[in-house]
Design a protein around this motif. Structure first.
Motif, PDB file in Angstrom:
ATOM      1  N   GLY A   1      34.580  51.588  39.833  1.00 63.67           N
ATOM      2  CA  GLY A   1      33.514  51.050  40.674  1.00 63.67           C
ATOM      3  C   GLY A   1      33.530  51.719  42.031  1.00 63.67           C
ATOM      4  N   GLN A   2      32.664  51.249  42.891  1.00 63.55           N
ATOM      5  CA  GLN A   2      32.535  51.803  44.232  1.00 63.55           C
ATOM      6  C   GLN A   2      33.644  51.278  45.141  1.00 63.55           C
ATOM      7  OE1 GLN A   2      30.048  54.083  45.542  1.00 63.55           O
ATOM      8  NE2 GLN A   2      30.029  54.416  43.332  1.00 63.55           N
ATOM      9  N   VAL A   3      34.406  52.188  45.713  1.00 62.45           N
ATOM     10  CA  VAL A   3      35.442  51.858  46.695  1.00 62.45           C
ATOM     11  C   VAL A   3      35.253  52.832  47.846  1.00 62.45           C
ATOM     12  CG1 VAL A   3      37.914  51.741  47.176  1.00 62.45           C
ATOM     13  CG2 VAL A   3      37.057  51.059  44.914  1.00 62.45           C
ATOM     14  N   GLY A   4      34.869  52.311  48.991  1.00 63.86           N
ATOM     15  CA  GLY A   4      34.646  53.178  50.144  1.00 63.86           C
ATOM     16  C   GLY A   4      33.529  54.177  49.924  1.00 63.86           C
ATOM     17  N   GLY A   5      32.501  53.796  49.156  1.00 71.19           N
ATOM     18  CA  GLY A   5      31.359  54.669  48.924  1.00 71.19           C
ATOM     19  C   GLY A   5      31.578  55.745  47.874  1.00 71.19           C
ATOM     20  N   VAL A   6      32.718  55.701  47.175  1.00 64.19           N
ATOM     21  CA  VAL A   6      33.047  56.694  46.152  1.00 64.19           C
ATOM     22  C   VAL A   6      33.378  55.960  44.857  1.00 64.19           C
ATOM     23  CG1 VAL A   6      34.697  58.508  45.511  1.00 64.19           C
ATOM     24  CG2 VAL A   6      33.955  58.279  47.890  1.00 64.19           C
ATOM     25  N   THR A   7      32.929  56.477  43.709  1.00 61.65           N
ATOM     26  CA  THR A   7      33.293  55.878  42.428  1.00 61.65           C
ATOM     27  C   THR A   7      34.740  56.226  42.128  1.00 61.65           C
ATOM     28  OG1 THR A   7      31.023  56.083  41.638  1.00 61.65           O
ATOM     29  CG2 THR A   7      32.720  55.694  39.981  1.00 61.65           C
ATOM     30  N   ARG A   8      35.535  55.189  41.914  1.00 60.93           N
ATOM     31  CA  ARG A   8      36.971  55.353  41.686  1.00 60.93           C
ATOM     32  C   ARG A   8      37.397  54.507  40.501  1.00 60.93           C
ATOM     33  NH1 ARG A   8      39.568  57.552  46.274  1.00 60.93           N
ATOM     34  NH2 ARG A   8      38.176  57.714  48.052  1.00 60.93           N
ATOM     35  N   GLY A   9      38.550  54.877  39.902  1.00 63.11           N
ATOM     36  CA  GLY A   9      39.153  54.108  38.818  1.00 63.11           C
ATOM     37  C   GLY A   9      40.467  53.513  39.274  1.00 63.11           C
ATOM     38  N   TRP A  10      40.859  52.363  38.644  1.00 60.74           N
ATOM     39  CA  TRP A  10      42.130  51.719  38.969  1.00 60.74           C
ATOM     40  C   TRP A  10      42.589  50.851  37.811  1.00 60.74           C
ATOM     41  CZ3 TRP A  10      37.493  50.336  41.142  1.00 60.74           C
ATOM     42  CH2 TRP A  10      37.066  49.033  40.958  1.00 60.74           C
ATOM     43  N   ALA A  11      43.867  50.533  37.815  1.00 63.45           N
ATOM     44  CA  ALA A  11      44.467  49.654  36.807  1.00 63.45           C
ATOM     45  C   ALA A  11      44.594  48.256  37.388  1.00 63.45           C
ATOM     46  CB  ALA A  11      45.842  50.176  36.398  1.00 63.45           C
ATOM     47  N   HIS A  12      44.376  47.255  36.547  1.00 64.51           N
ATOM     48  CA  HIS A  12      44.464  45.857  36.969  1.00 64.51           C
ATOM     49  C   HIS A  12      45.328  45.094  35.972  1.00 64.51           C
ATOM     50  CE1 HIS A  12      43.137  41.634  36.996  1.00 64.51           C
ATOM     51  NE2 HIS A  12      43.064  41.816  38.298  1.00 64.51           N
ATOM     52  N   LEU A  13      46.260  44.287  36.482  1.00 53.90           N
ATOM     53  CA  LEU A  13      47.099  43.420  35.647  1.00 53.90           C
ATOM     54  C   LEU A  13      46.718  41.976  35.927  1.00 53.90           C
ATOM     55  CD1 LEU A  13      49.500  42.931  33.722  1.00 53.90           C
ATOM     56  CD2 LEU A  13      50.982  42.977  35.723  1.00 53.90           C
ATOM     57  N   GLY A  14      46.407  41.239  34.875  1.00 50.70           N
ATOM     58  CA  GLY A  14      46.056  39.833  35.015  1.00 50.70           C
ATOM     59  C   GLY A  14      46.574  39.038  33.836  1.00 50.70           C
ATOM     60  N   GLY A  15      46.191  37.784  33.802  1.00 50.58           N
ATOM     61  CA  GLY A  15      46.621  36.905  32.722  1.00 50.58           C
ATOM     62  C   GLY A  15      47.798  36.059  33.143  1.00 50.58           C
ATOM     63  N   ASP A  16      48.647  35.746  32.186  1.00 50.35           N
ATOM     64  CA  ASP A  16      49.810  34.875  32.423  1.00 50.35           C
ATOM     65  C   ASP A  16      50.989  35.686  32.948  1.00 50.35           C
ATOM     66  OD1 ASP A  16      48.346  32.711  31.448  1.00 50.35           O
ATOM     67  OD2 ASP A  16      48.957  33.127  29.388  1.00 50.35           O
ATOM     68  N   THR A  17      50.818  36.295  34.123  1.00 53.90           N
ATOM     69  CA  THR A  17      51.866  37.151  34.676  1.00 53.90           C
ATOM     70  C   THR A  17      53.036  36.318  35.195  1.00 53.90           C
ATOM     71  OG1 THR A  17      50.864  37.171  36.865  1.00 53.90           O
ATOM     72  CG2 THR A  17      50.207  38.931  35.354  1.00 53.90           C
ATOM     73  N   LEU A  18      54.183  36.962  35.200  1.00 52.32           N
ATOM     74  CA  LEU A  18      55.399  36.371  35.752  1.00 52.32           C
ATOM     75  C   LEU A  18      56.003  37.356  36.755  1.00 52.32           C
ATOM     76  CD1 LEU A  18      57.051  34.967  32.502  1.00 52.32           C
ATOM     77  CD2 LEU A  18      55.825  33.673  34.257  1.00 52.32           C
ATOM     78  N   SER A  19      56.814  36.860  37.648  1.00 52.88           N
ATOM     79  CA  SER A  19      57.512  37.711  38.593  1.00 52.88           C
ATOM     80  C   SER A  19      58.269  38.802  37.829  1.00 52.88           C
ATOM     81  CB  SER A  19      58.492  36.875  39.411  1.00 52.88           C
ATOM     82  OG  SER A  19      59.181  37.685  40.323  1.00 52.88           O
TER      83      SER A  19
END
Length: 158
Positions: free
Chosen positions: A74-92
């Motif tokens: 998506g757009q980050v700082g006016g530039v299309t960028r990719g990133w990884a996201h971790l979600g769900g039932d996360t633990l420390s």
């Protein structure tokens, strides 16, 4: 006789393990494995909030035990960028990173790992600009906890 059979089995198992280790070692490997290689603008990456979502990249998310690593862009700082996201039932101790390659996956820079510090927390990697170059690709990876051997899952390259 039984001892000789066991010895042959052990030799075969050791030889197979050594061959497997050599094949894995000969494969592609990351150029770096540190958050510092992609934080604060290093290597063209951009820091983003851990809650940022965008458009899911056309690769299936990966998961283990209720945790999910998803590749977004998506757009980050006016530039299309990719990133990884971790979600769900996360633990420390769970962590996420994004691998970025400029040569189709032969070598890559590992952006992370970024570790979850409390249960239920989401976490992202830094974001890198996308490109129309077919060799410029990303994948999202997660590691479940601090187990040895590590429980790691990565998406396909996108």
């Amino acid at each position: 006789m039984l001892t000789r059979i066991r010895r042959r089995g052990l030799v075969l198992a050791l030889a197979t393990g050594l061959l497997t280790t050599q094949v894995v070692a000969a494969g592609a490997s990351p150029a770096a494995a540190s958050p510092q290689d992609c934080e604060g603008g290093a290597n063209g990456f951009r820091d983003i909030p851990d809650t940022l979502r965008g458009t899911q990249a056309p690769v299936a998310p990966v998961g283990i035990f209720g945790r999910t690593a998803t590749l977004y862009y998506g757009q980050v700082g006016g530039v299309t960028r990719g990133w990884a996201h971790l979600g769900g039932d996360t633990l420390s101790g769970d962590s996420v990173w994004m691998d970025w390659t400029k040569d189709g996956g032969n070598t890559w820079l590992q952006c992370g790992p970024f570790e979850v510090t409390s249960g239920g927390q989401t976490k992202t990697s830094a974001a890198q600009r996308t490109s129309s170059d077919a060799n410029w690709r990303f994948r999202a990876c997660l590691r479940w906890g601090r187990h040895e051997p590590p429980h790691v899952r990565c998406t396909a390259w996108w």
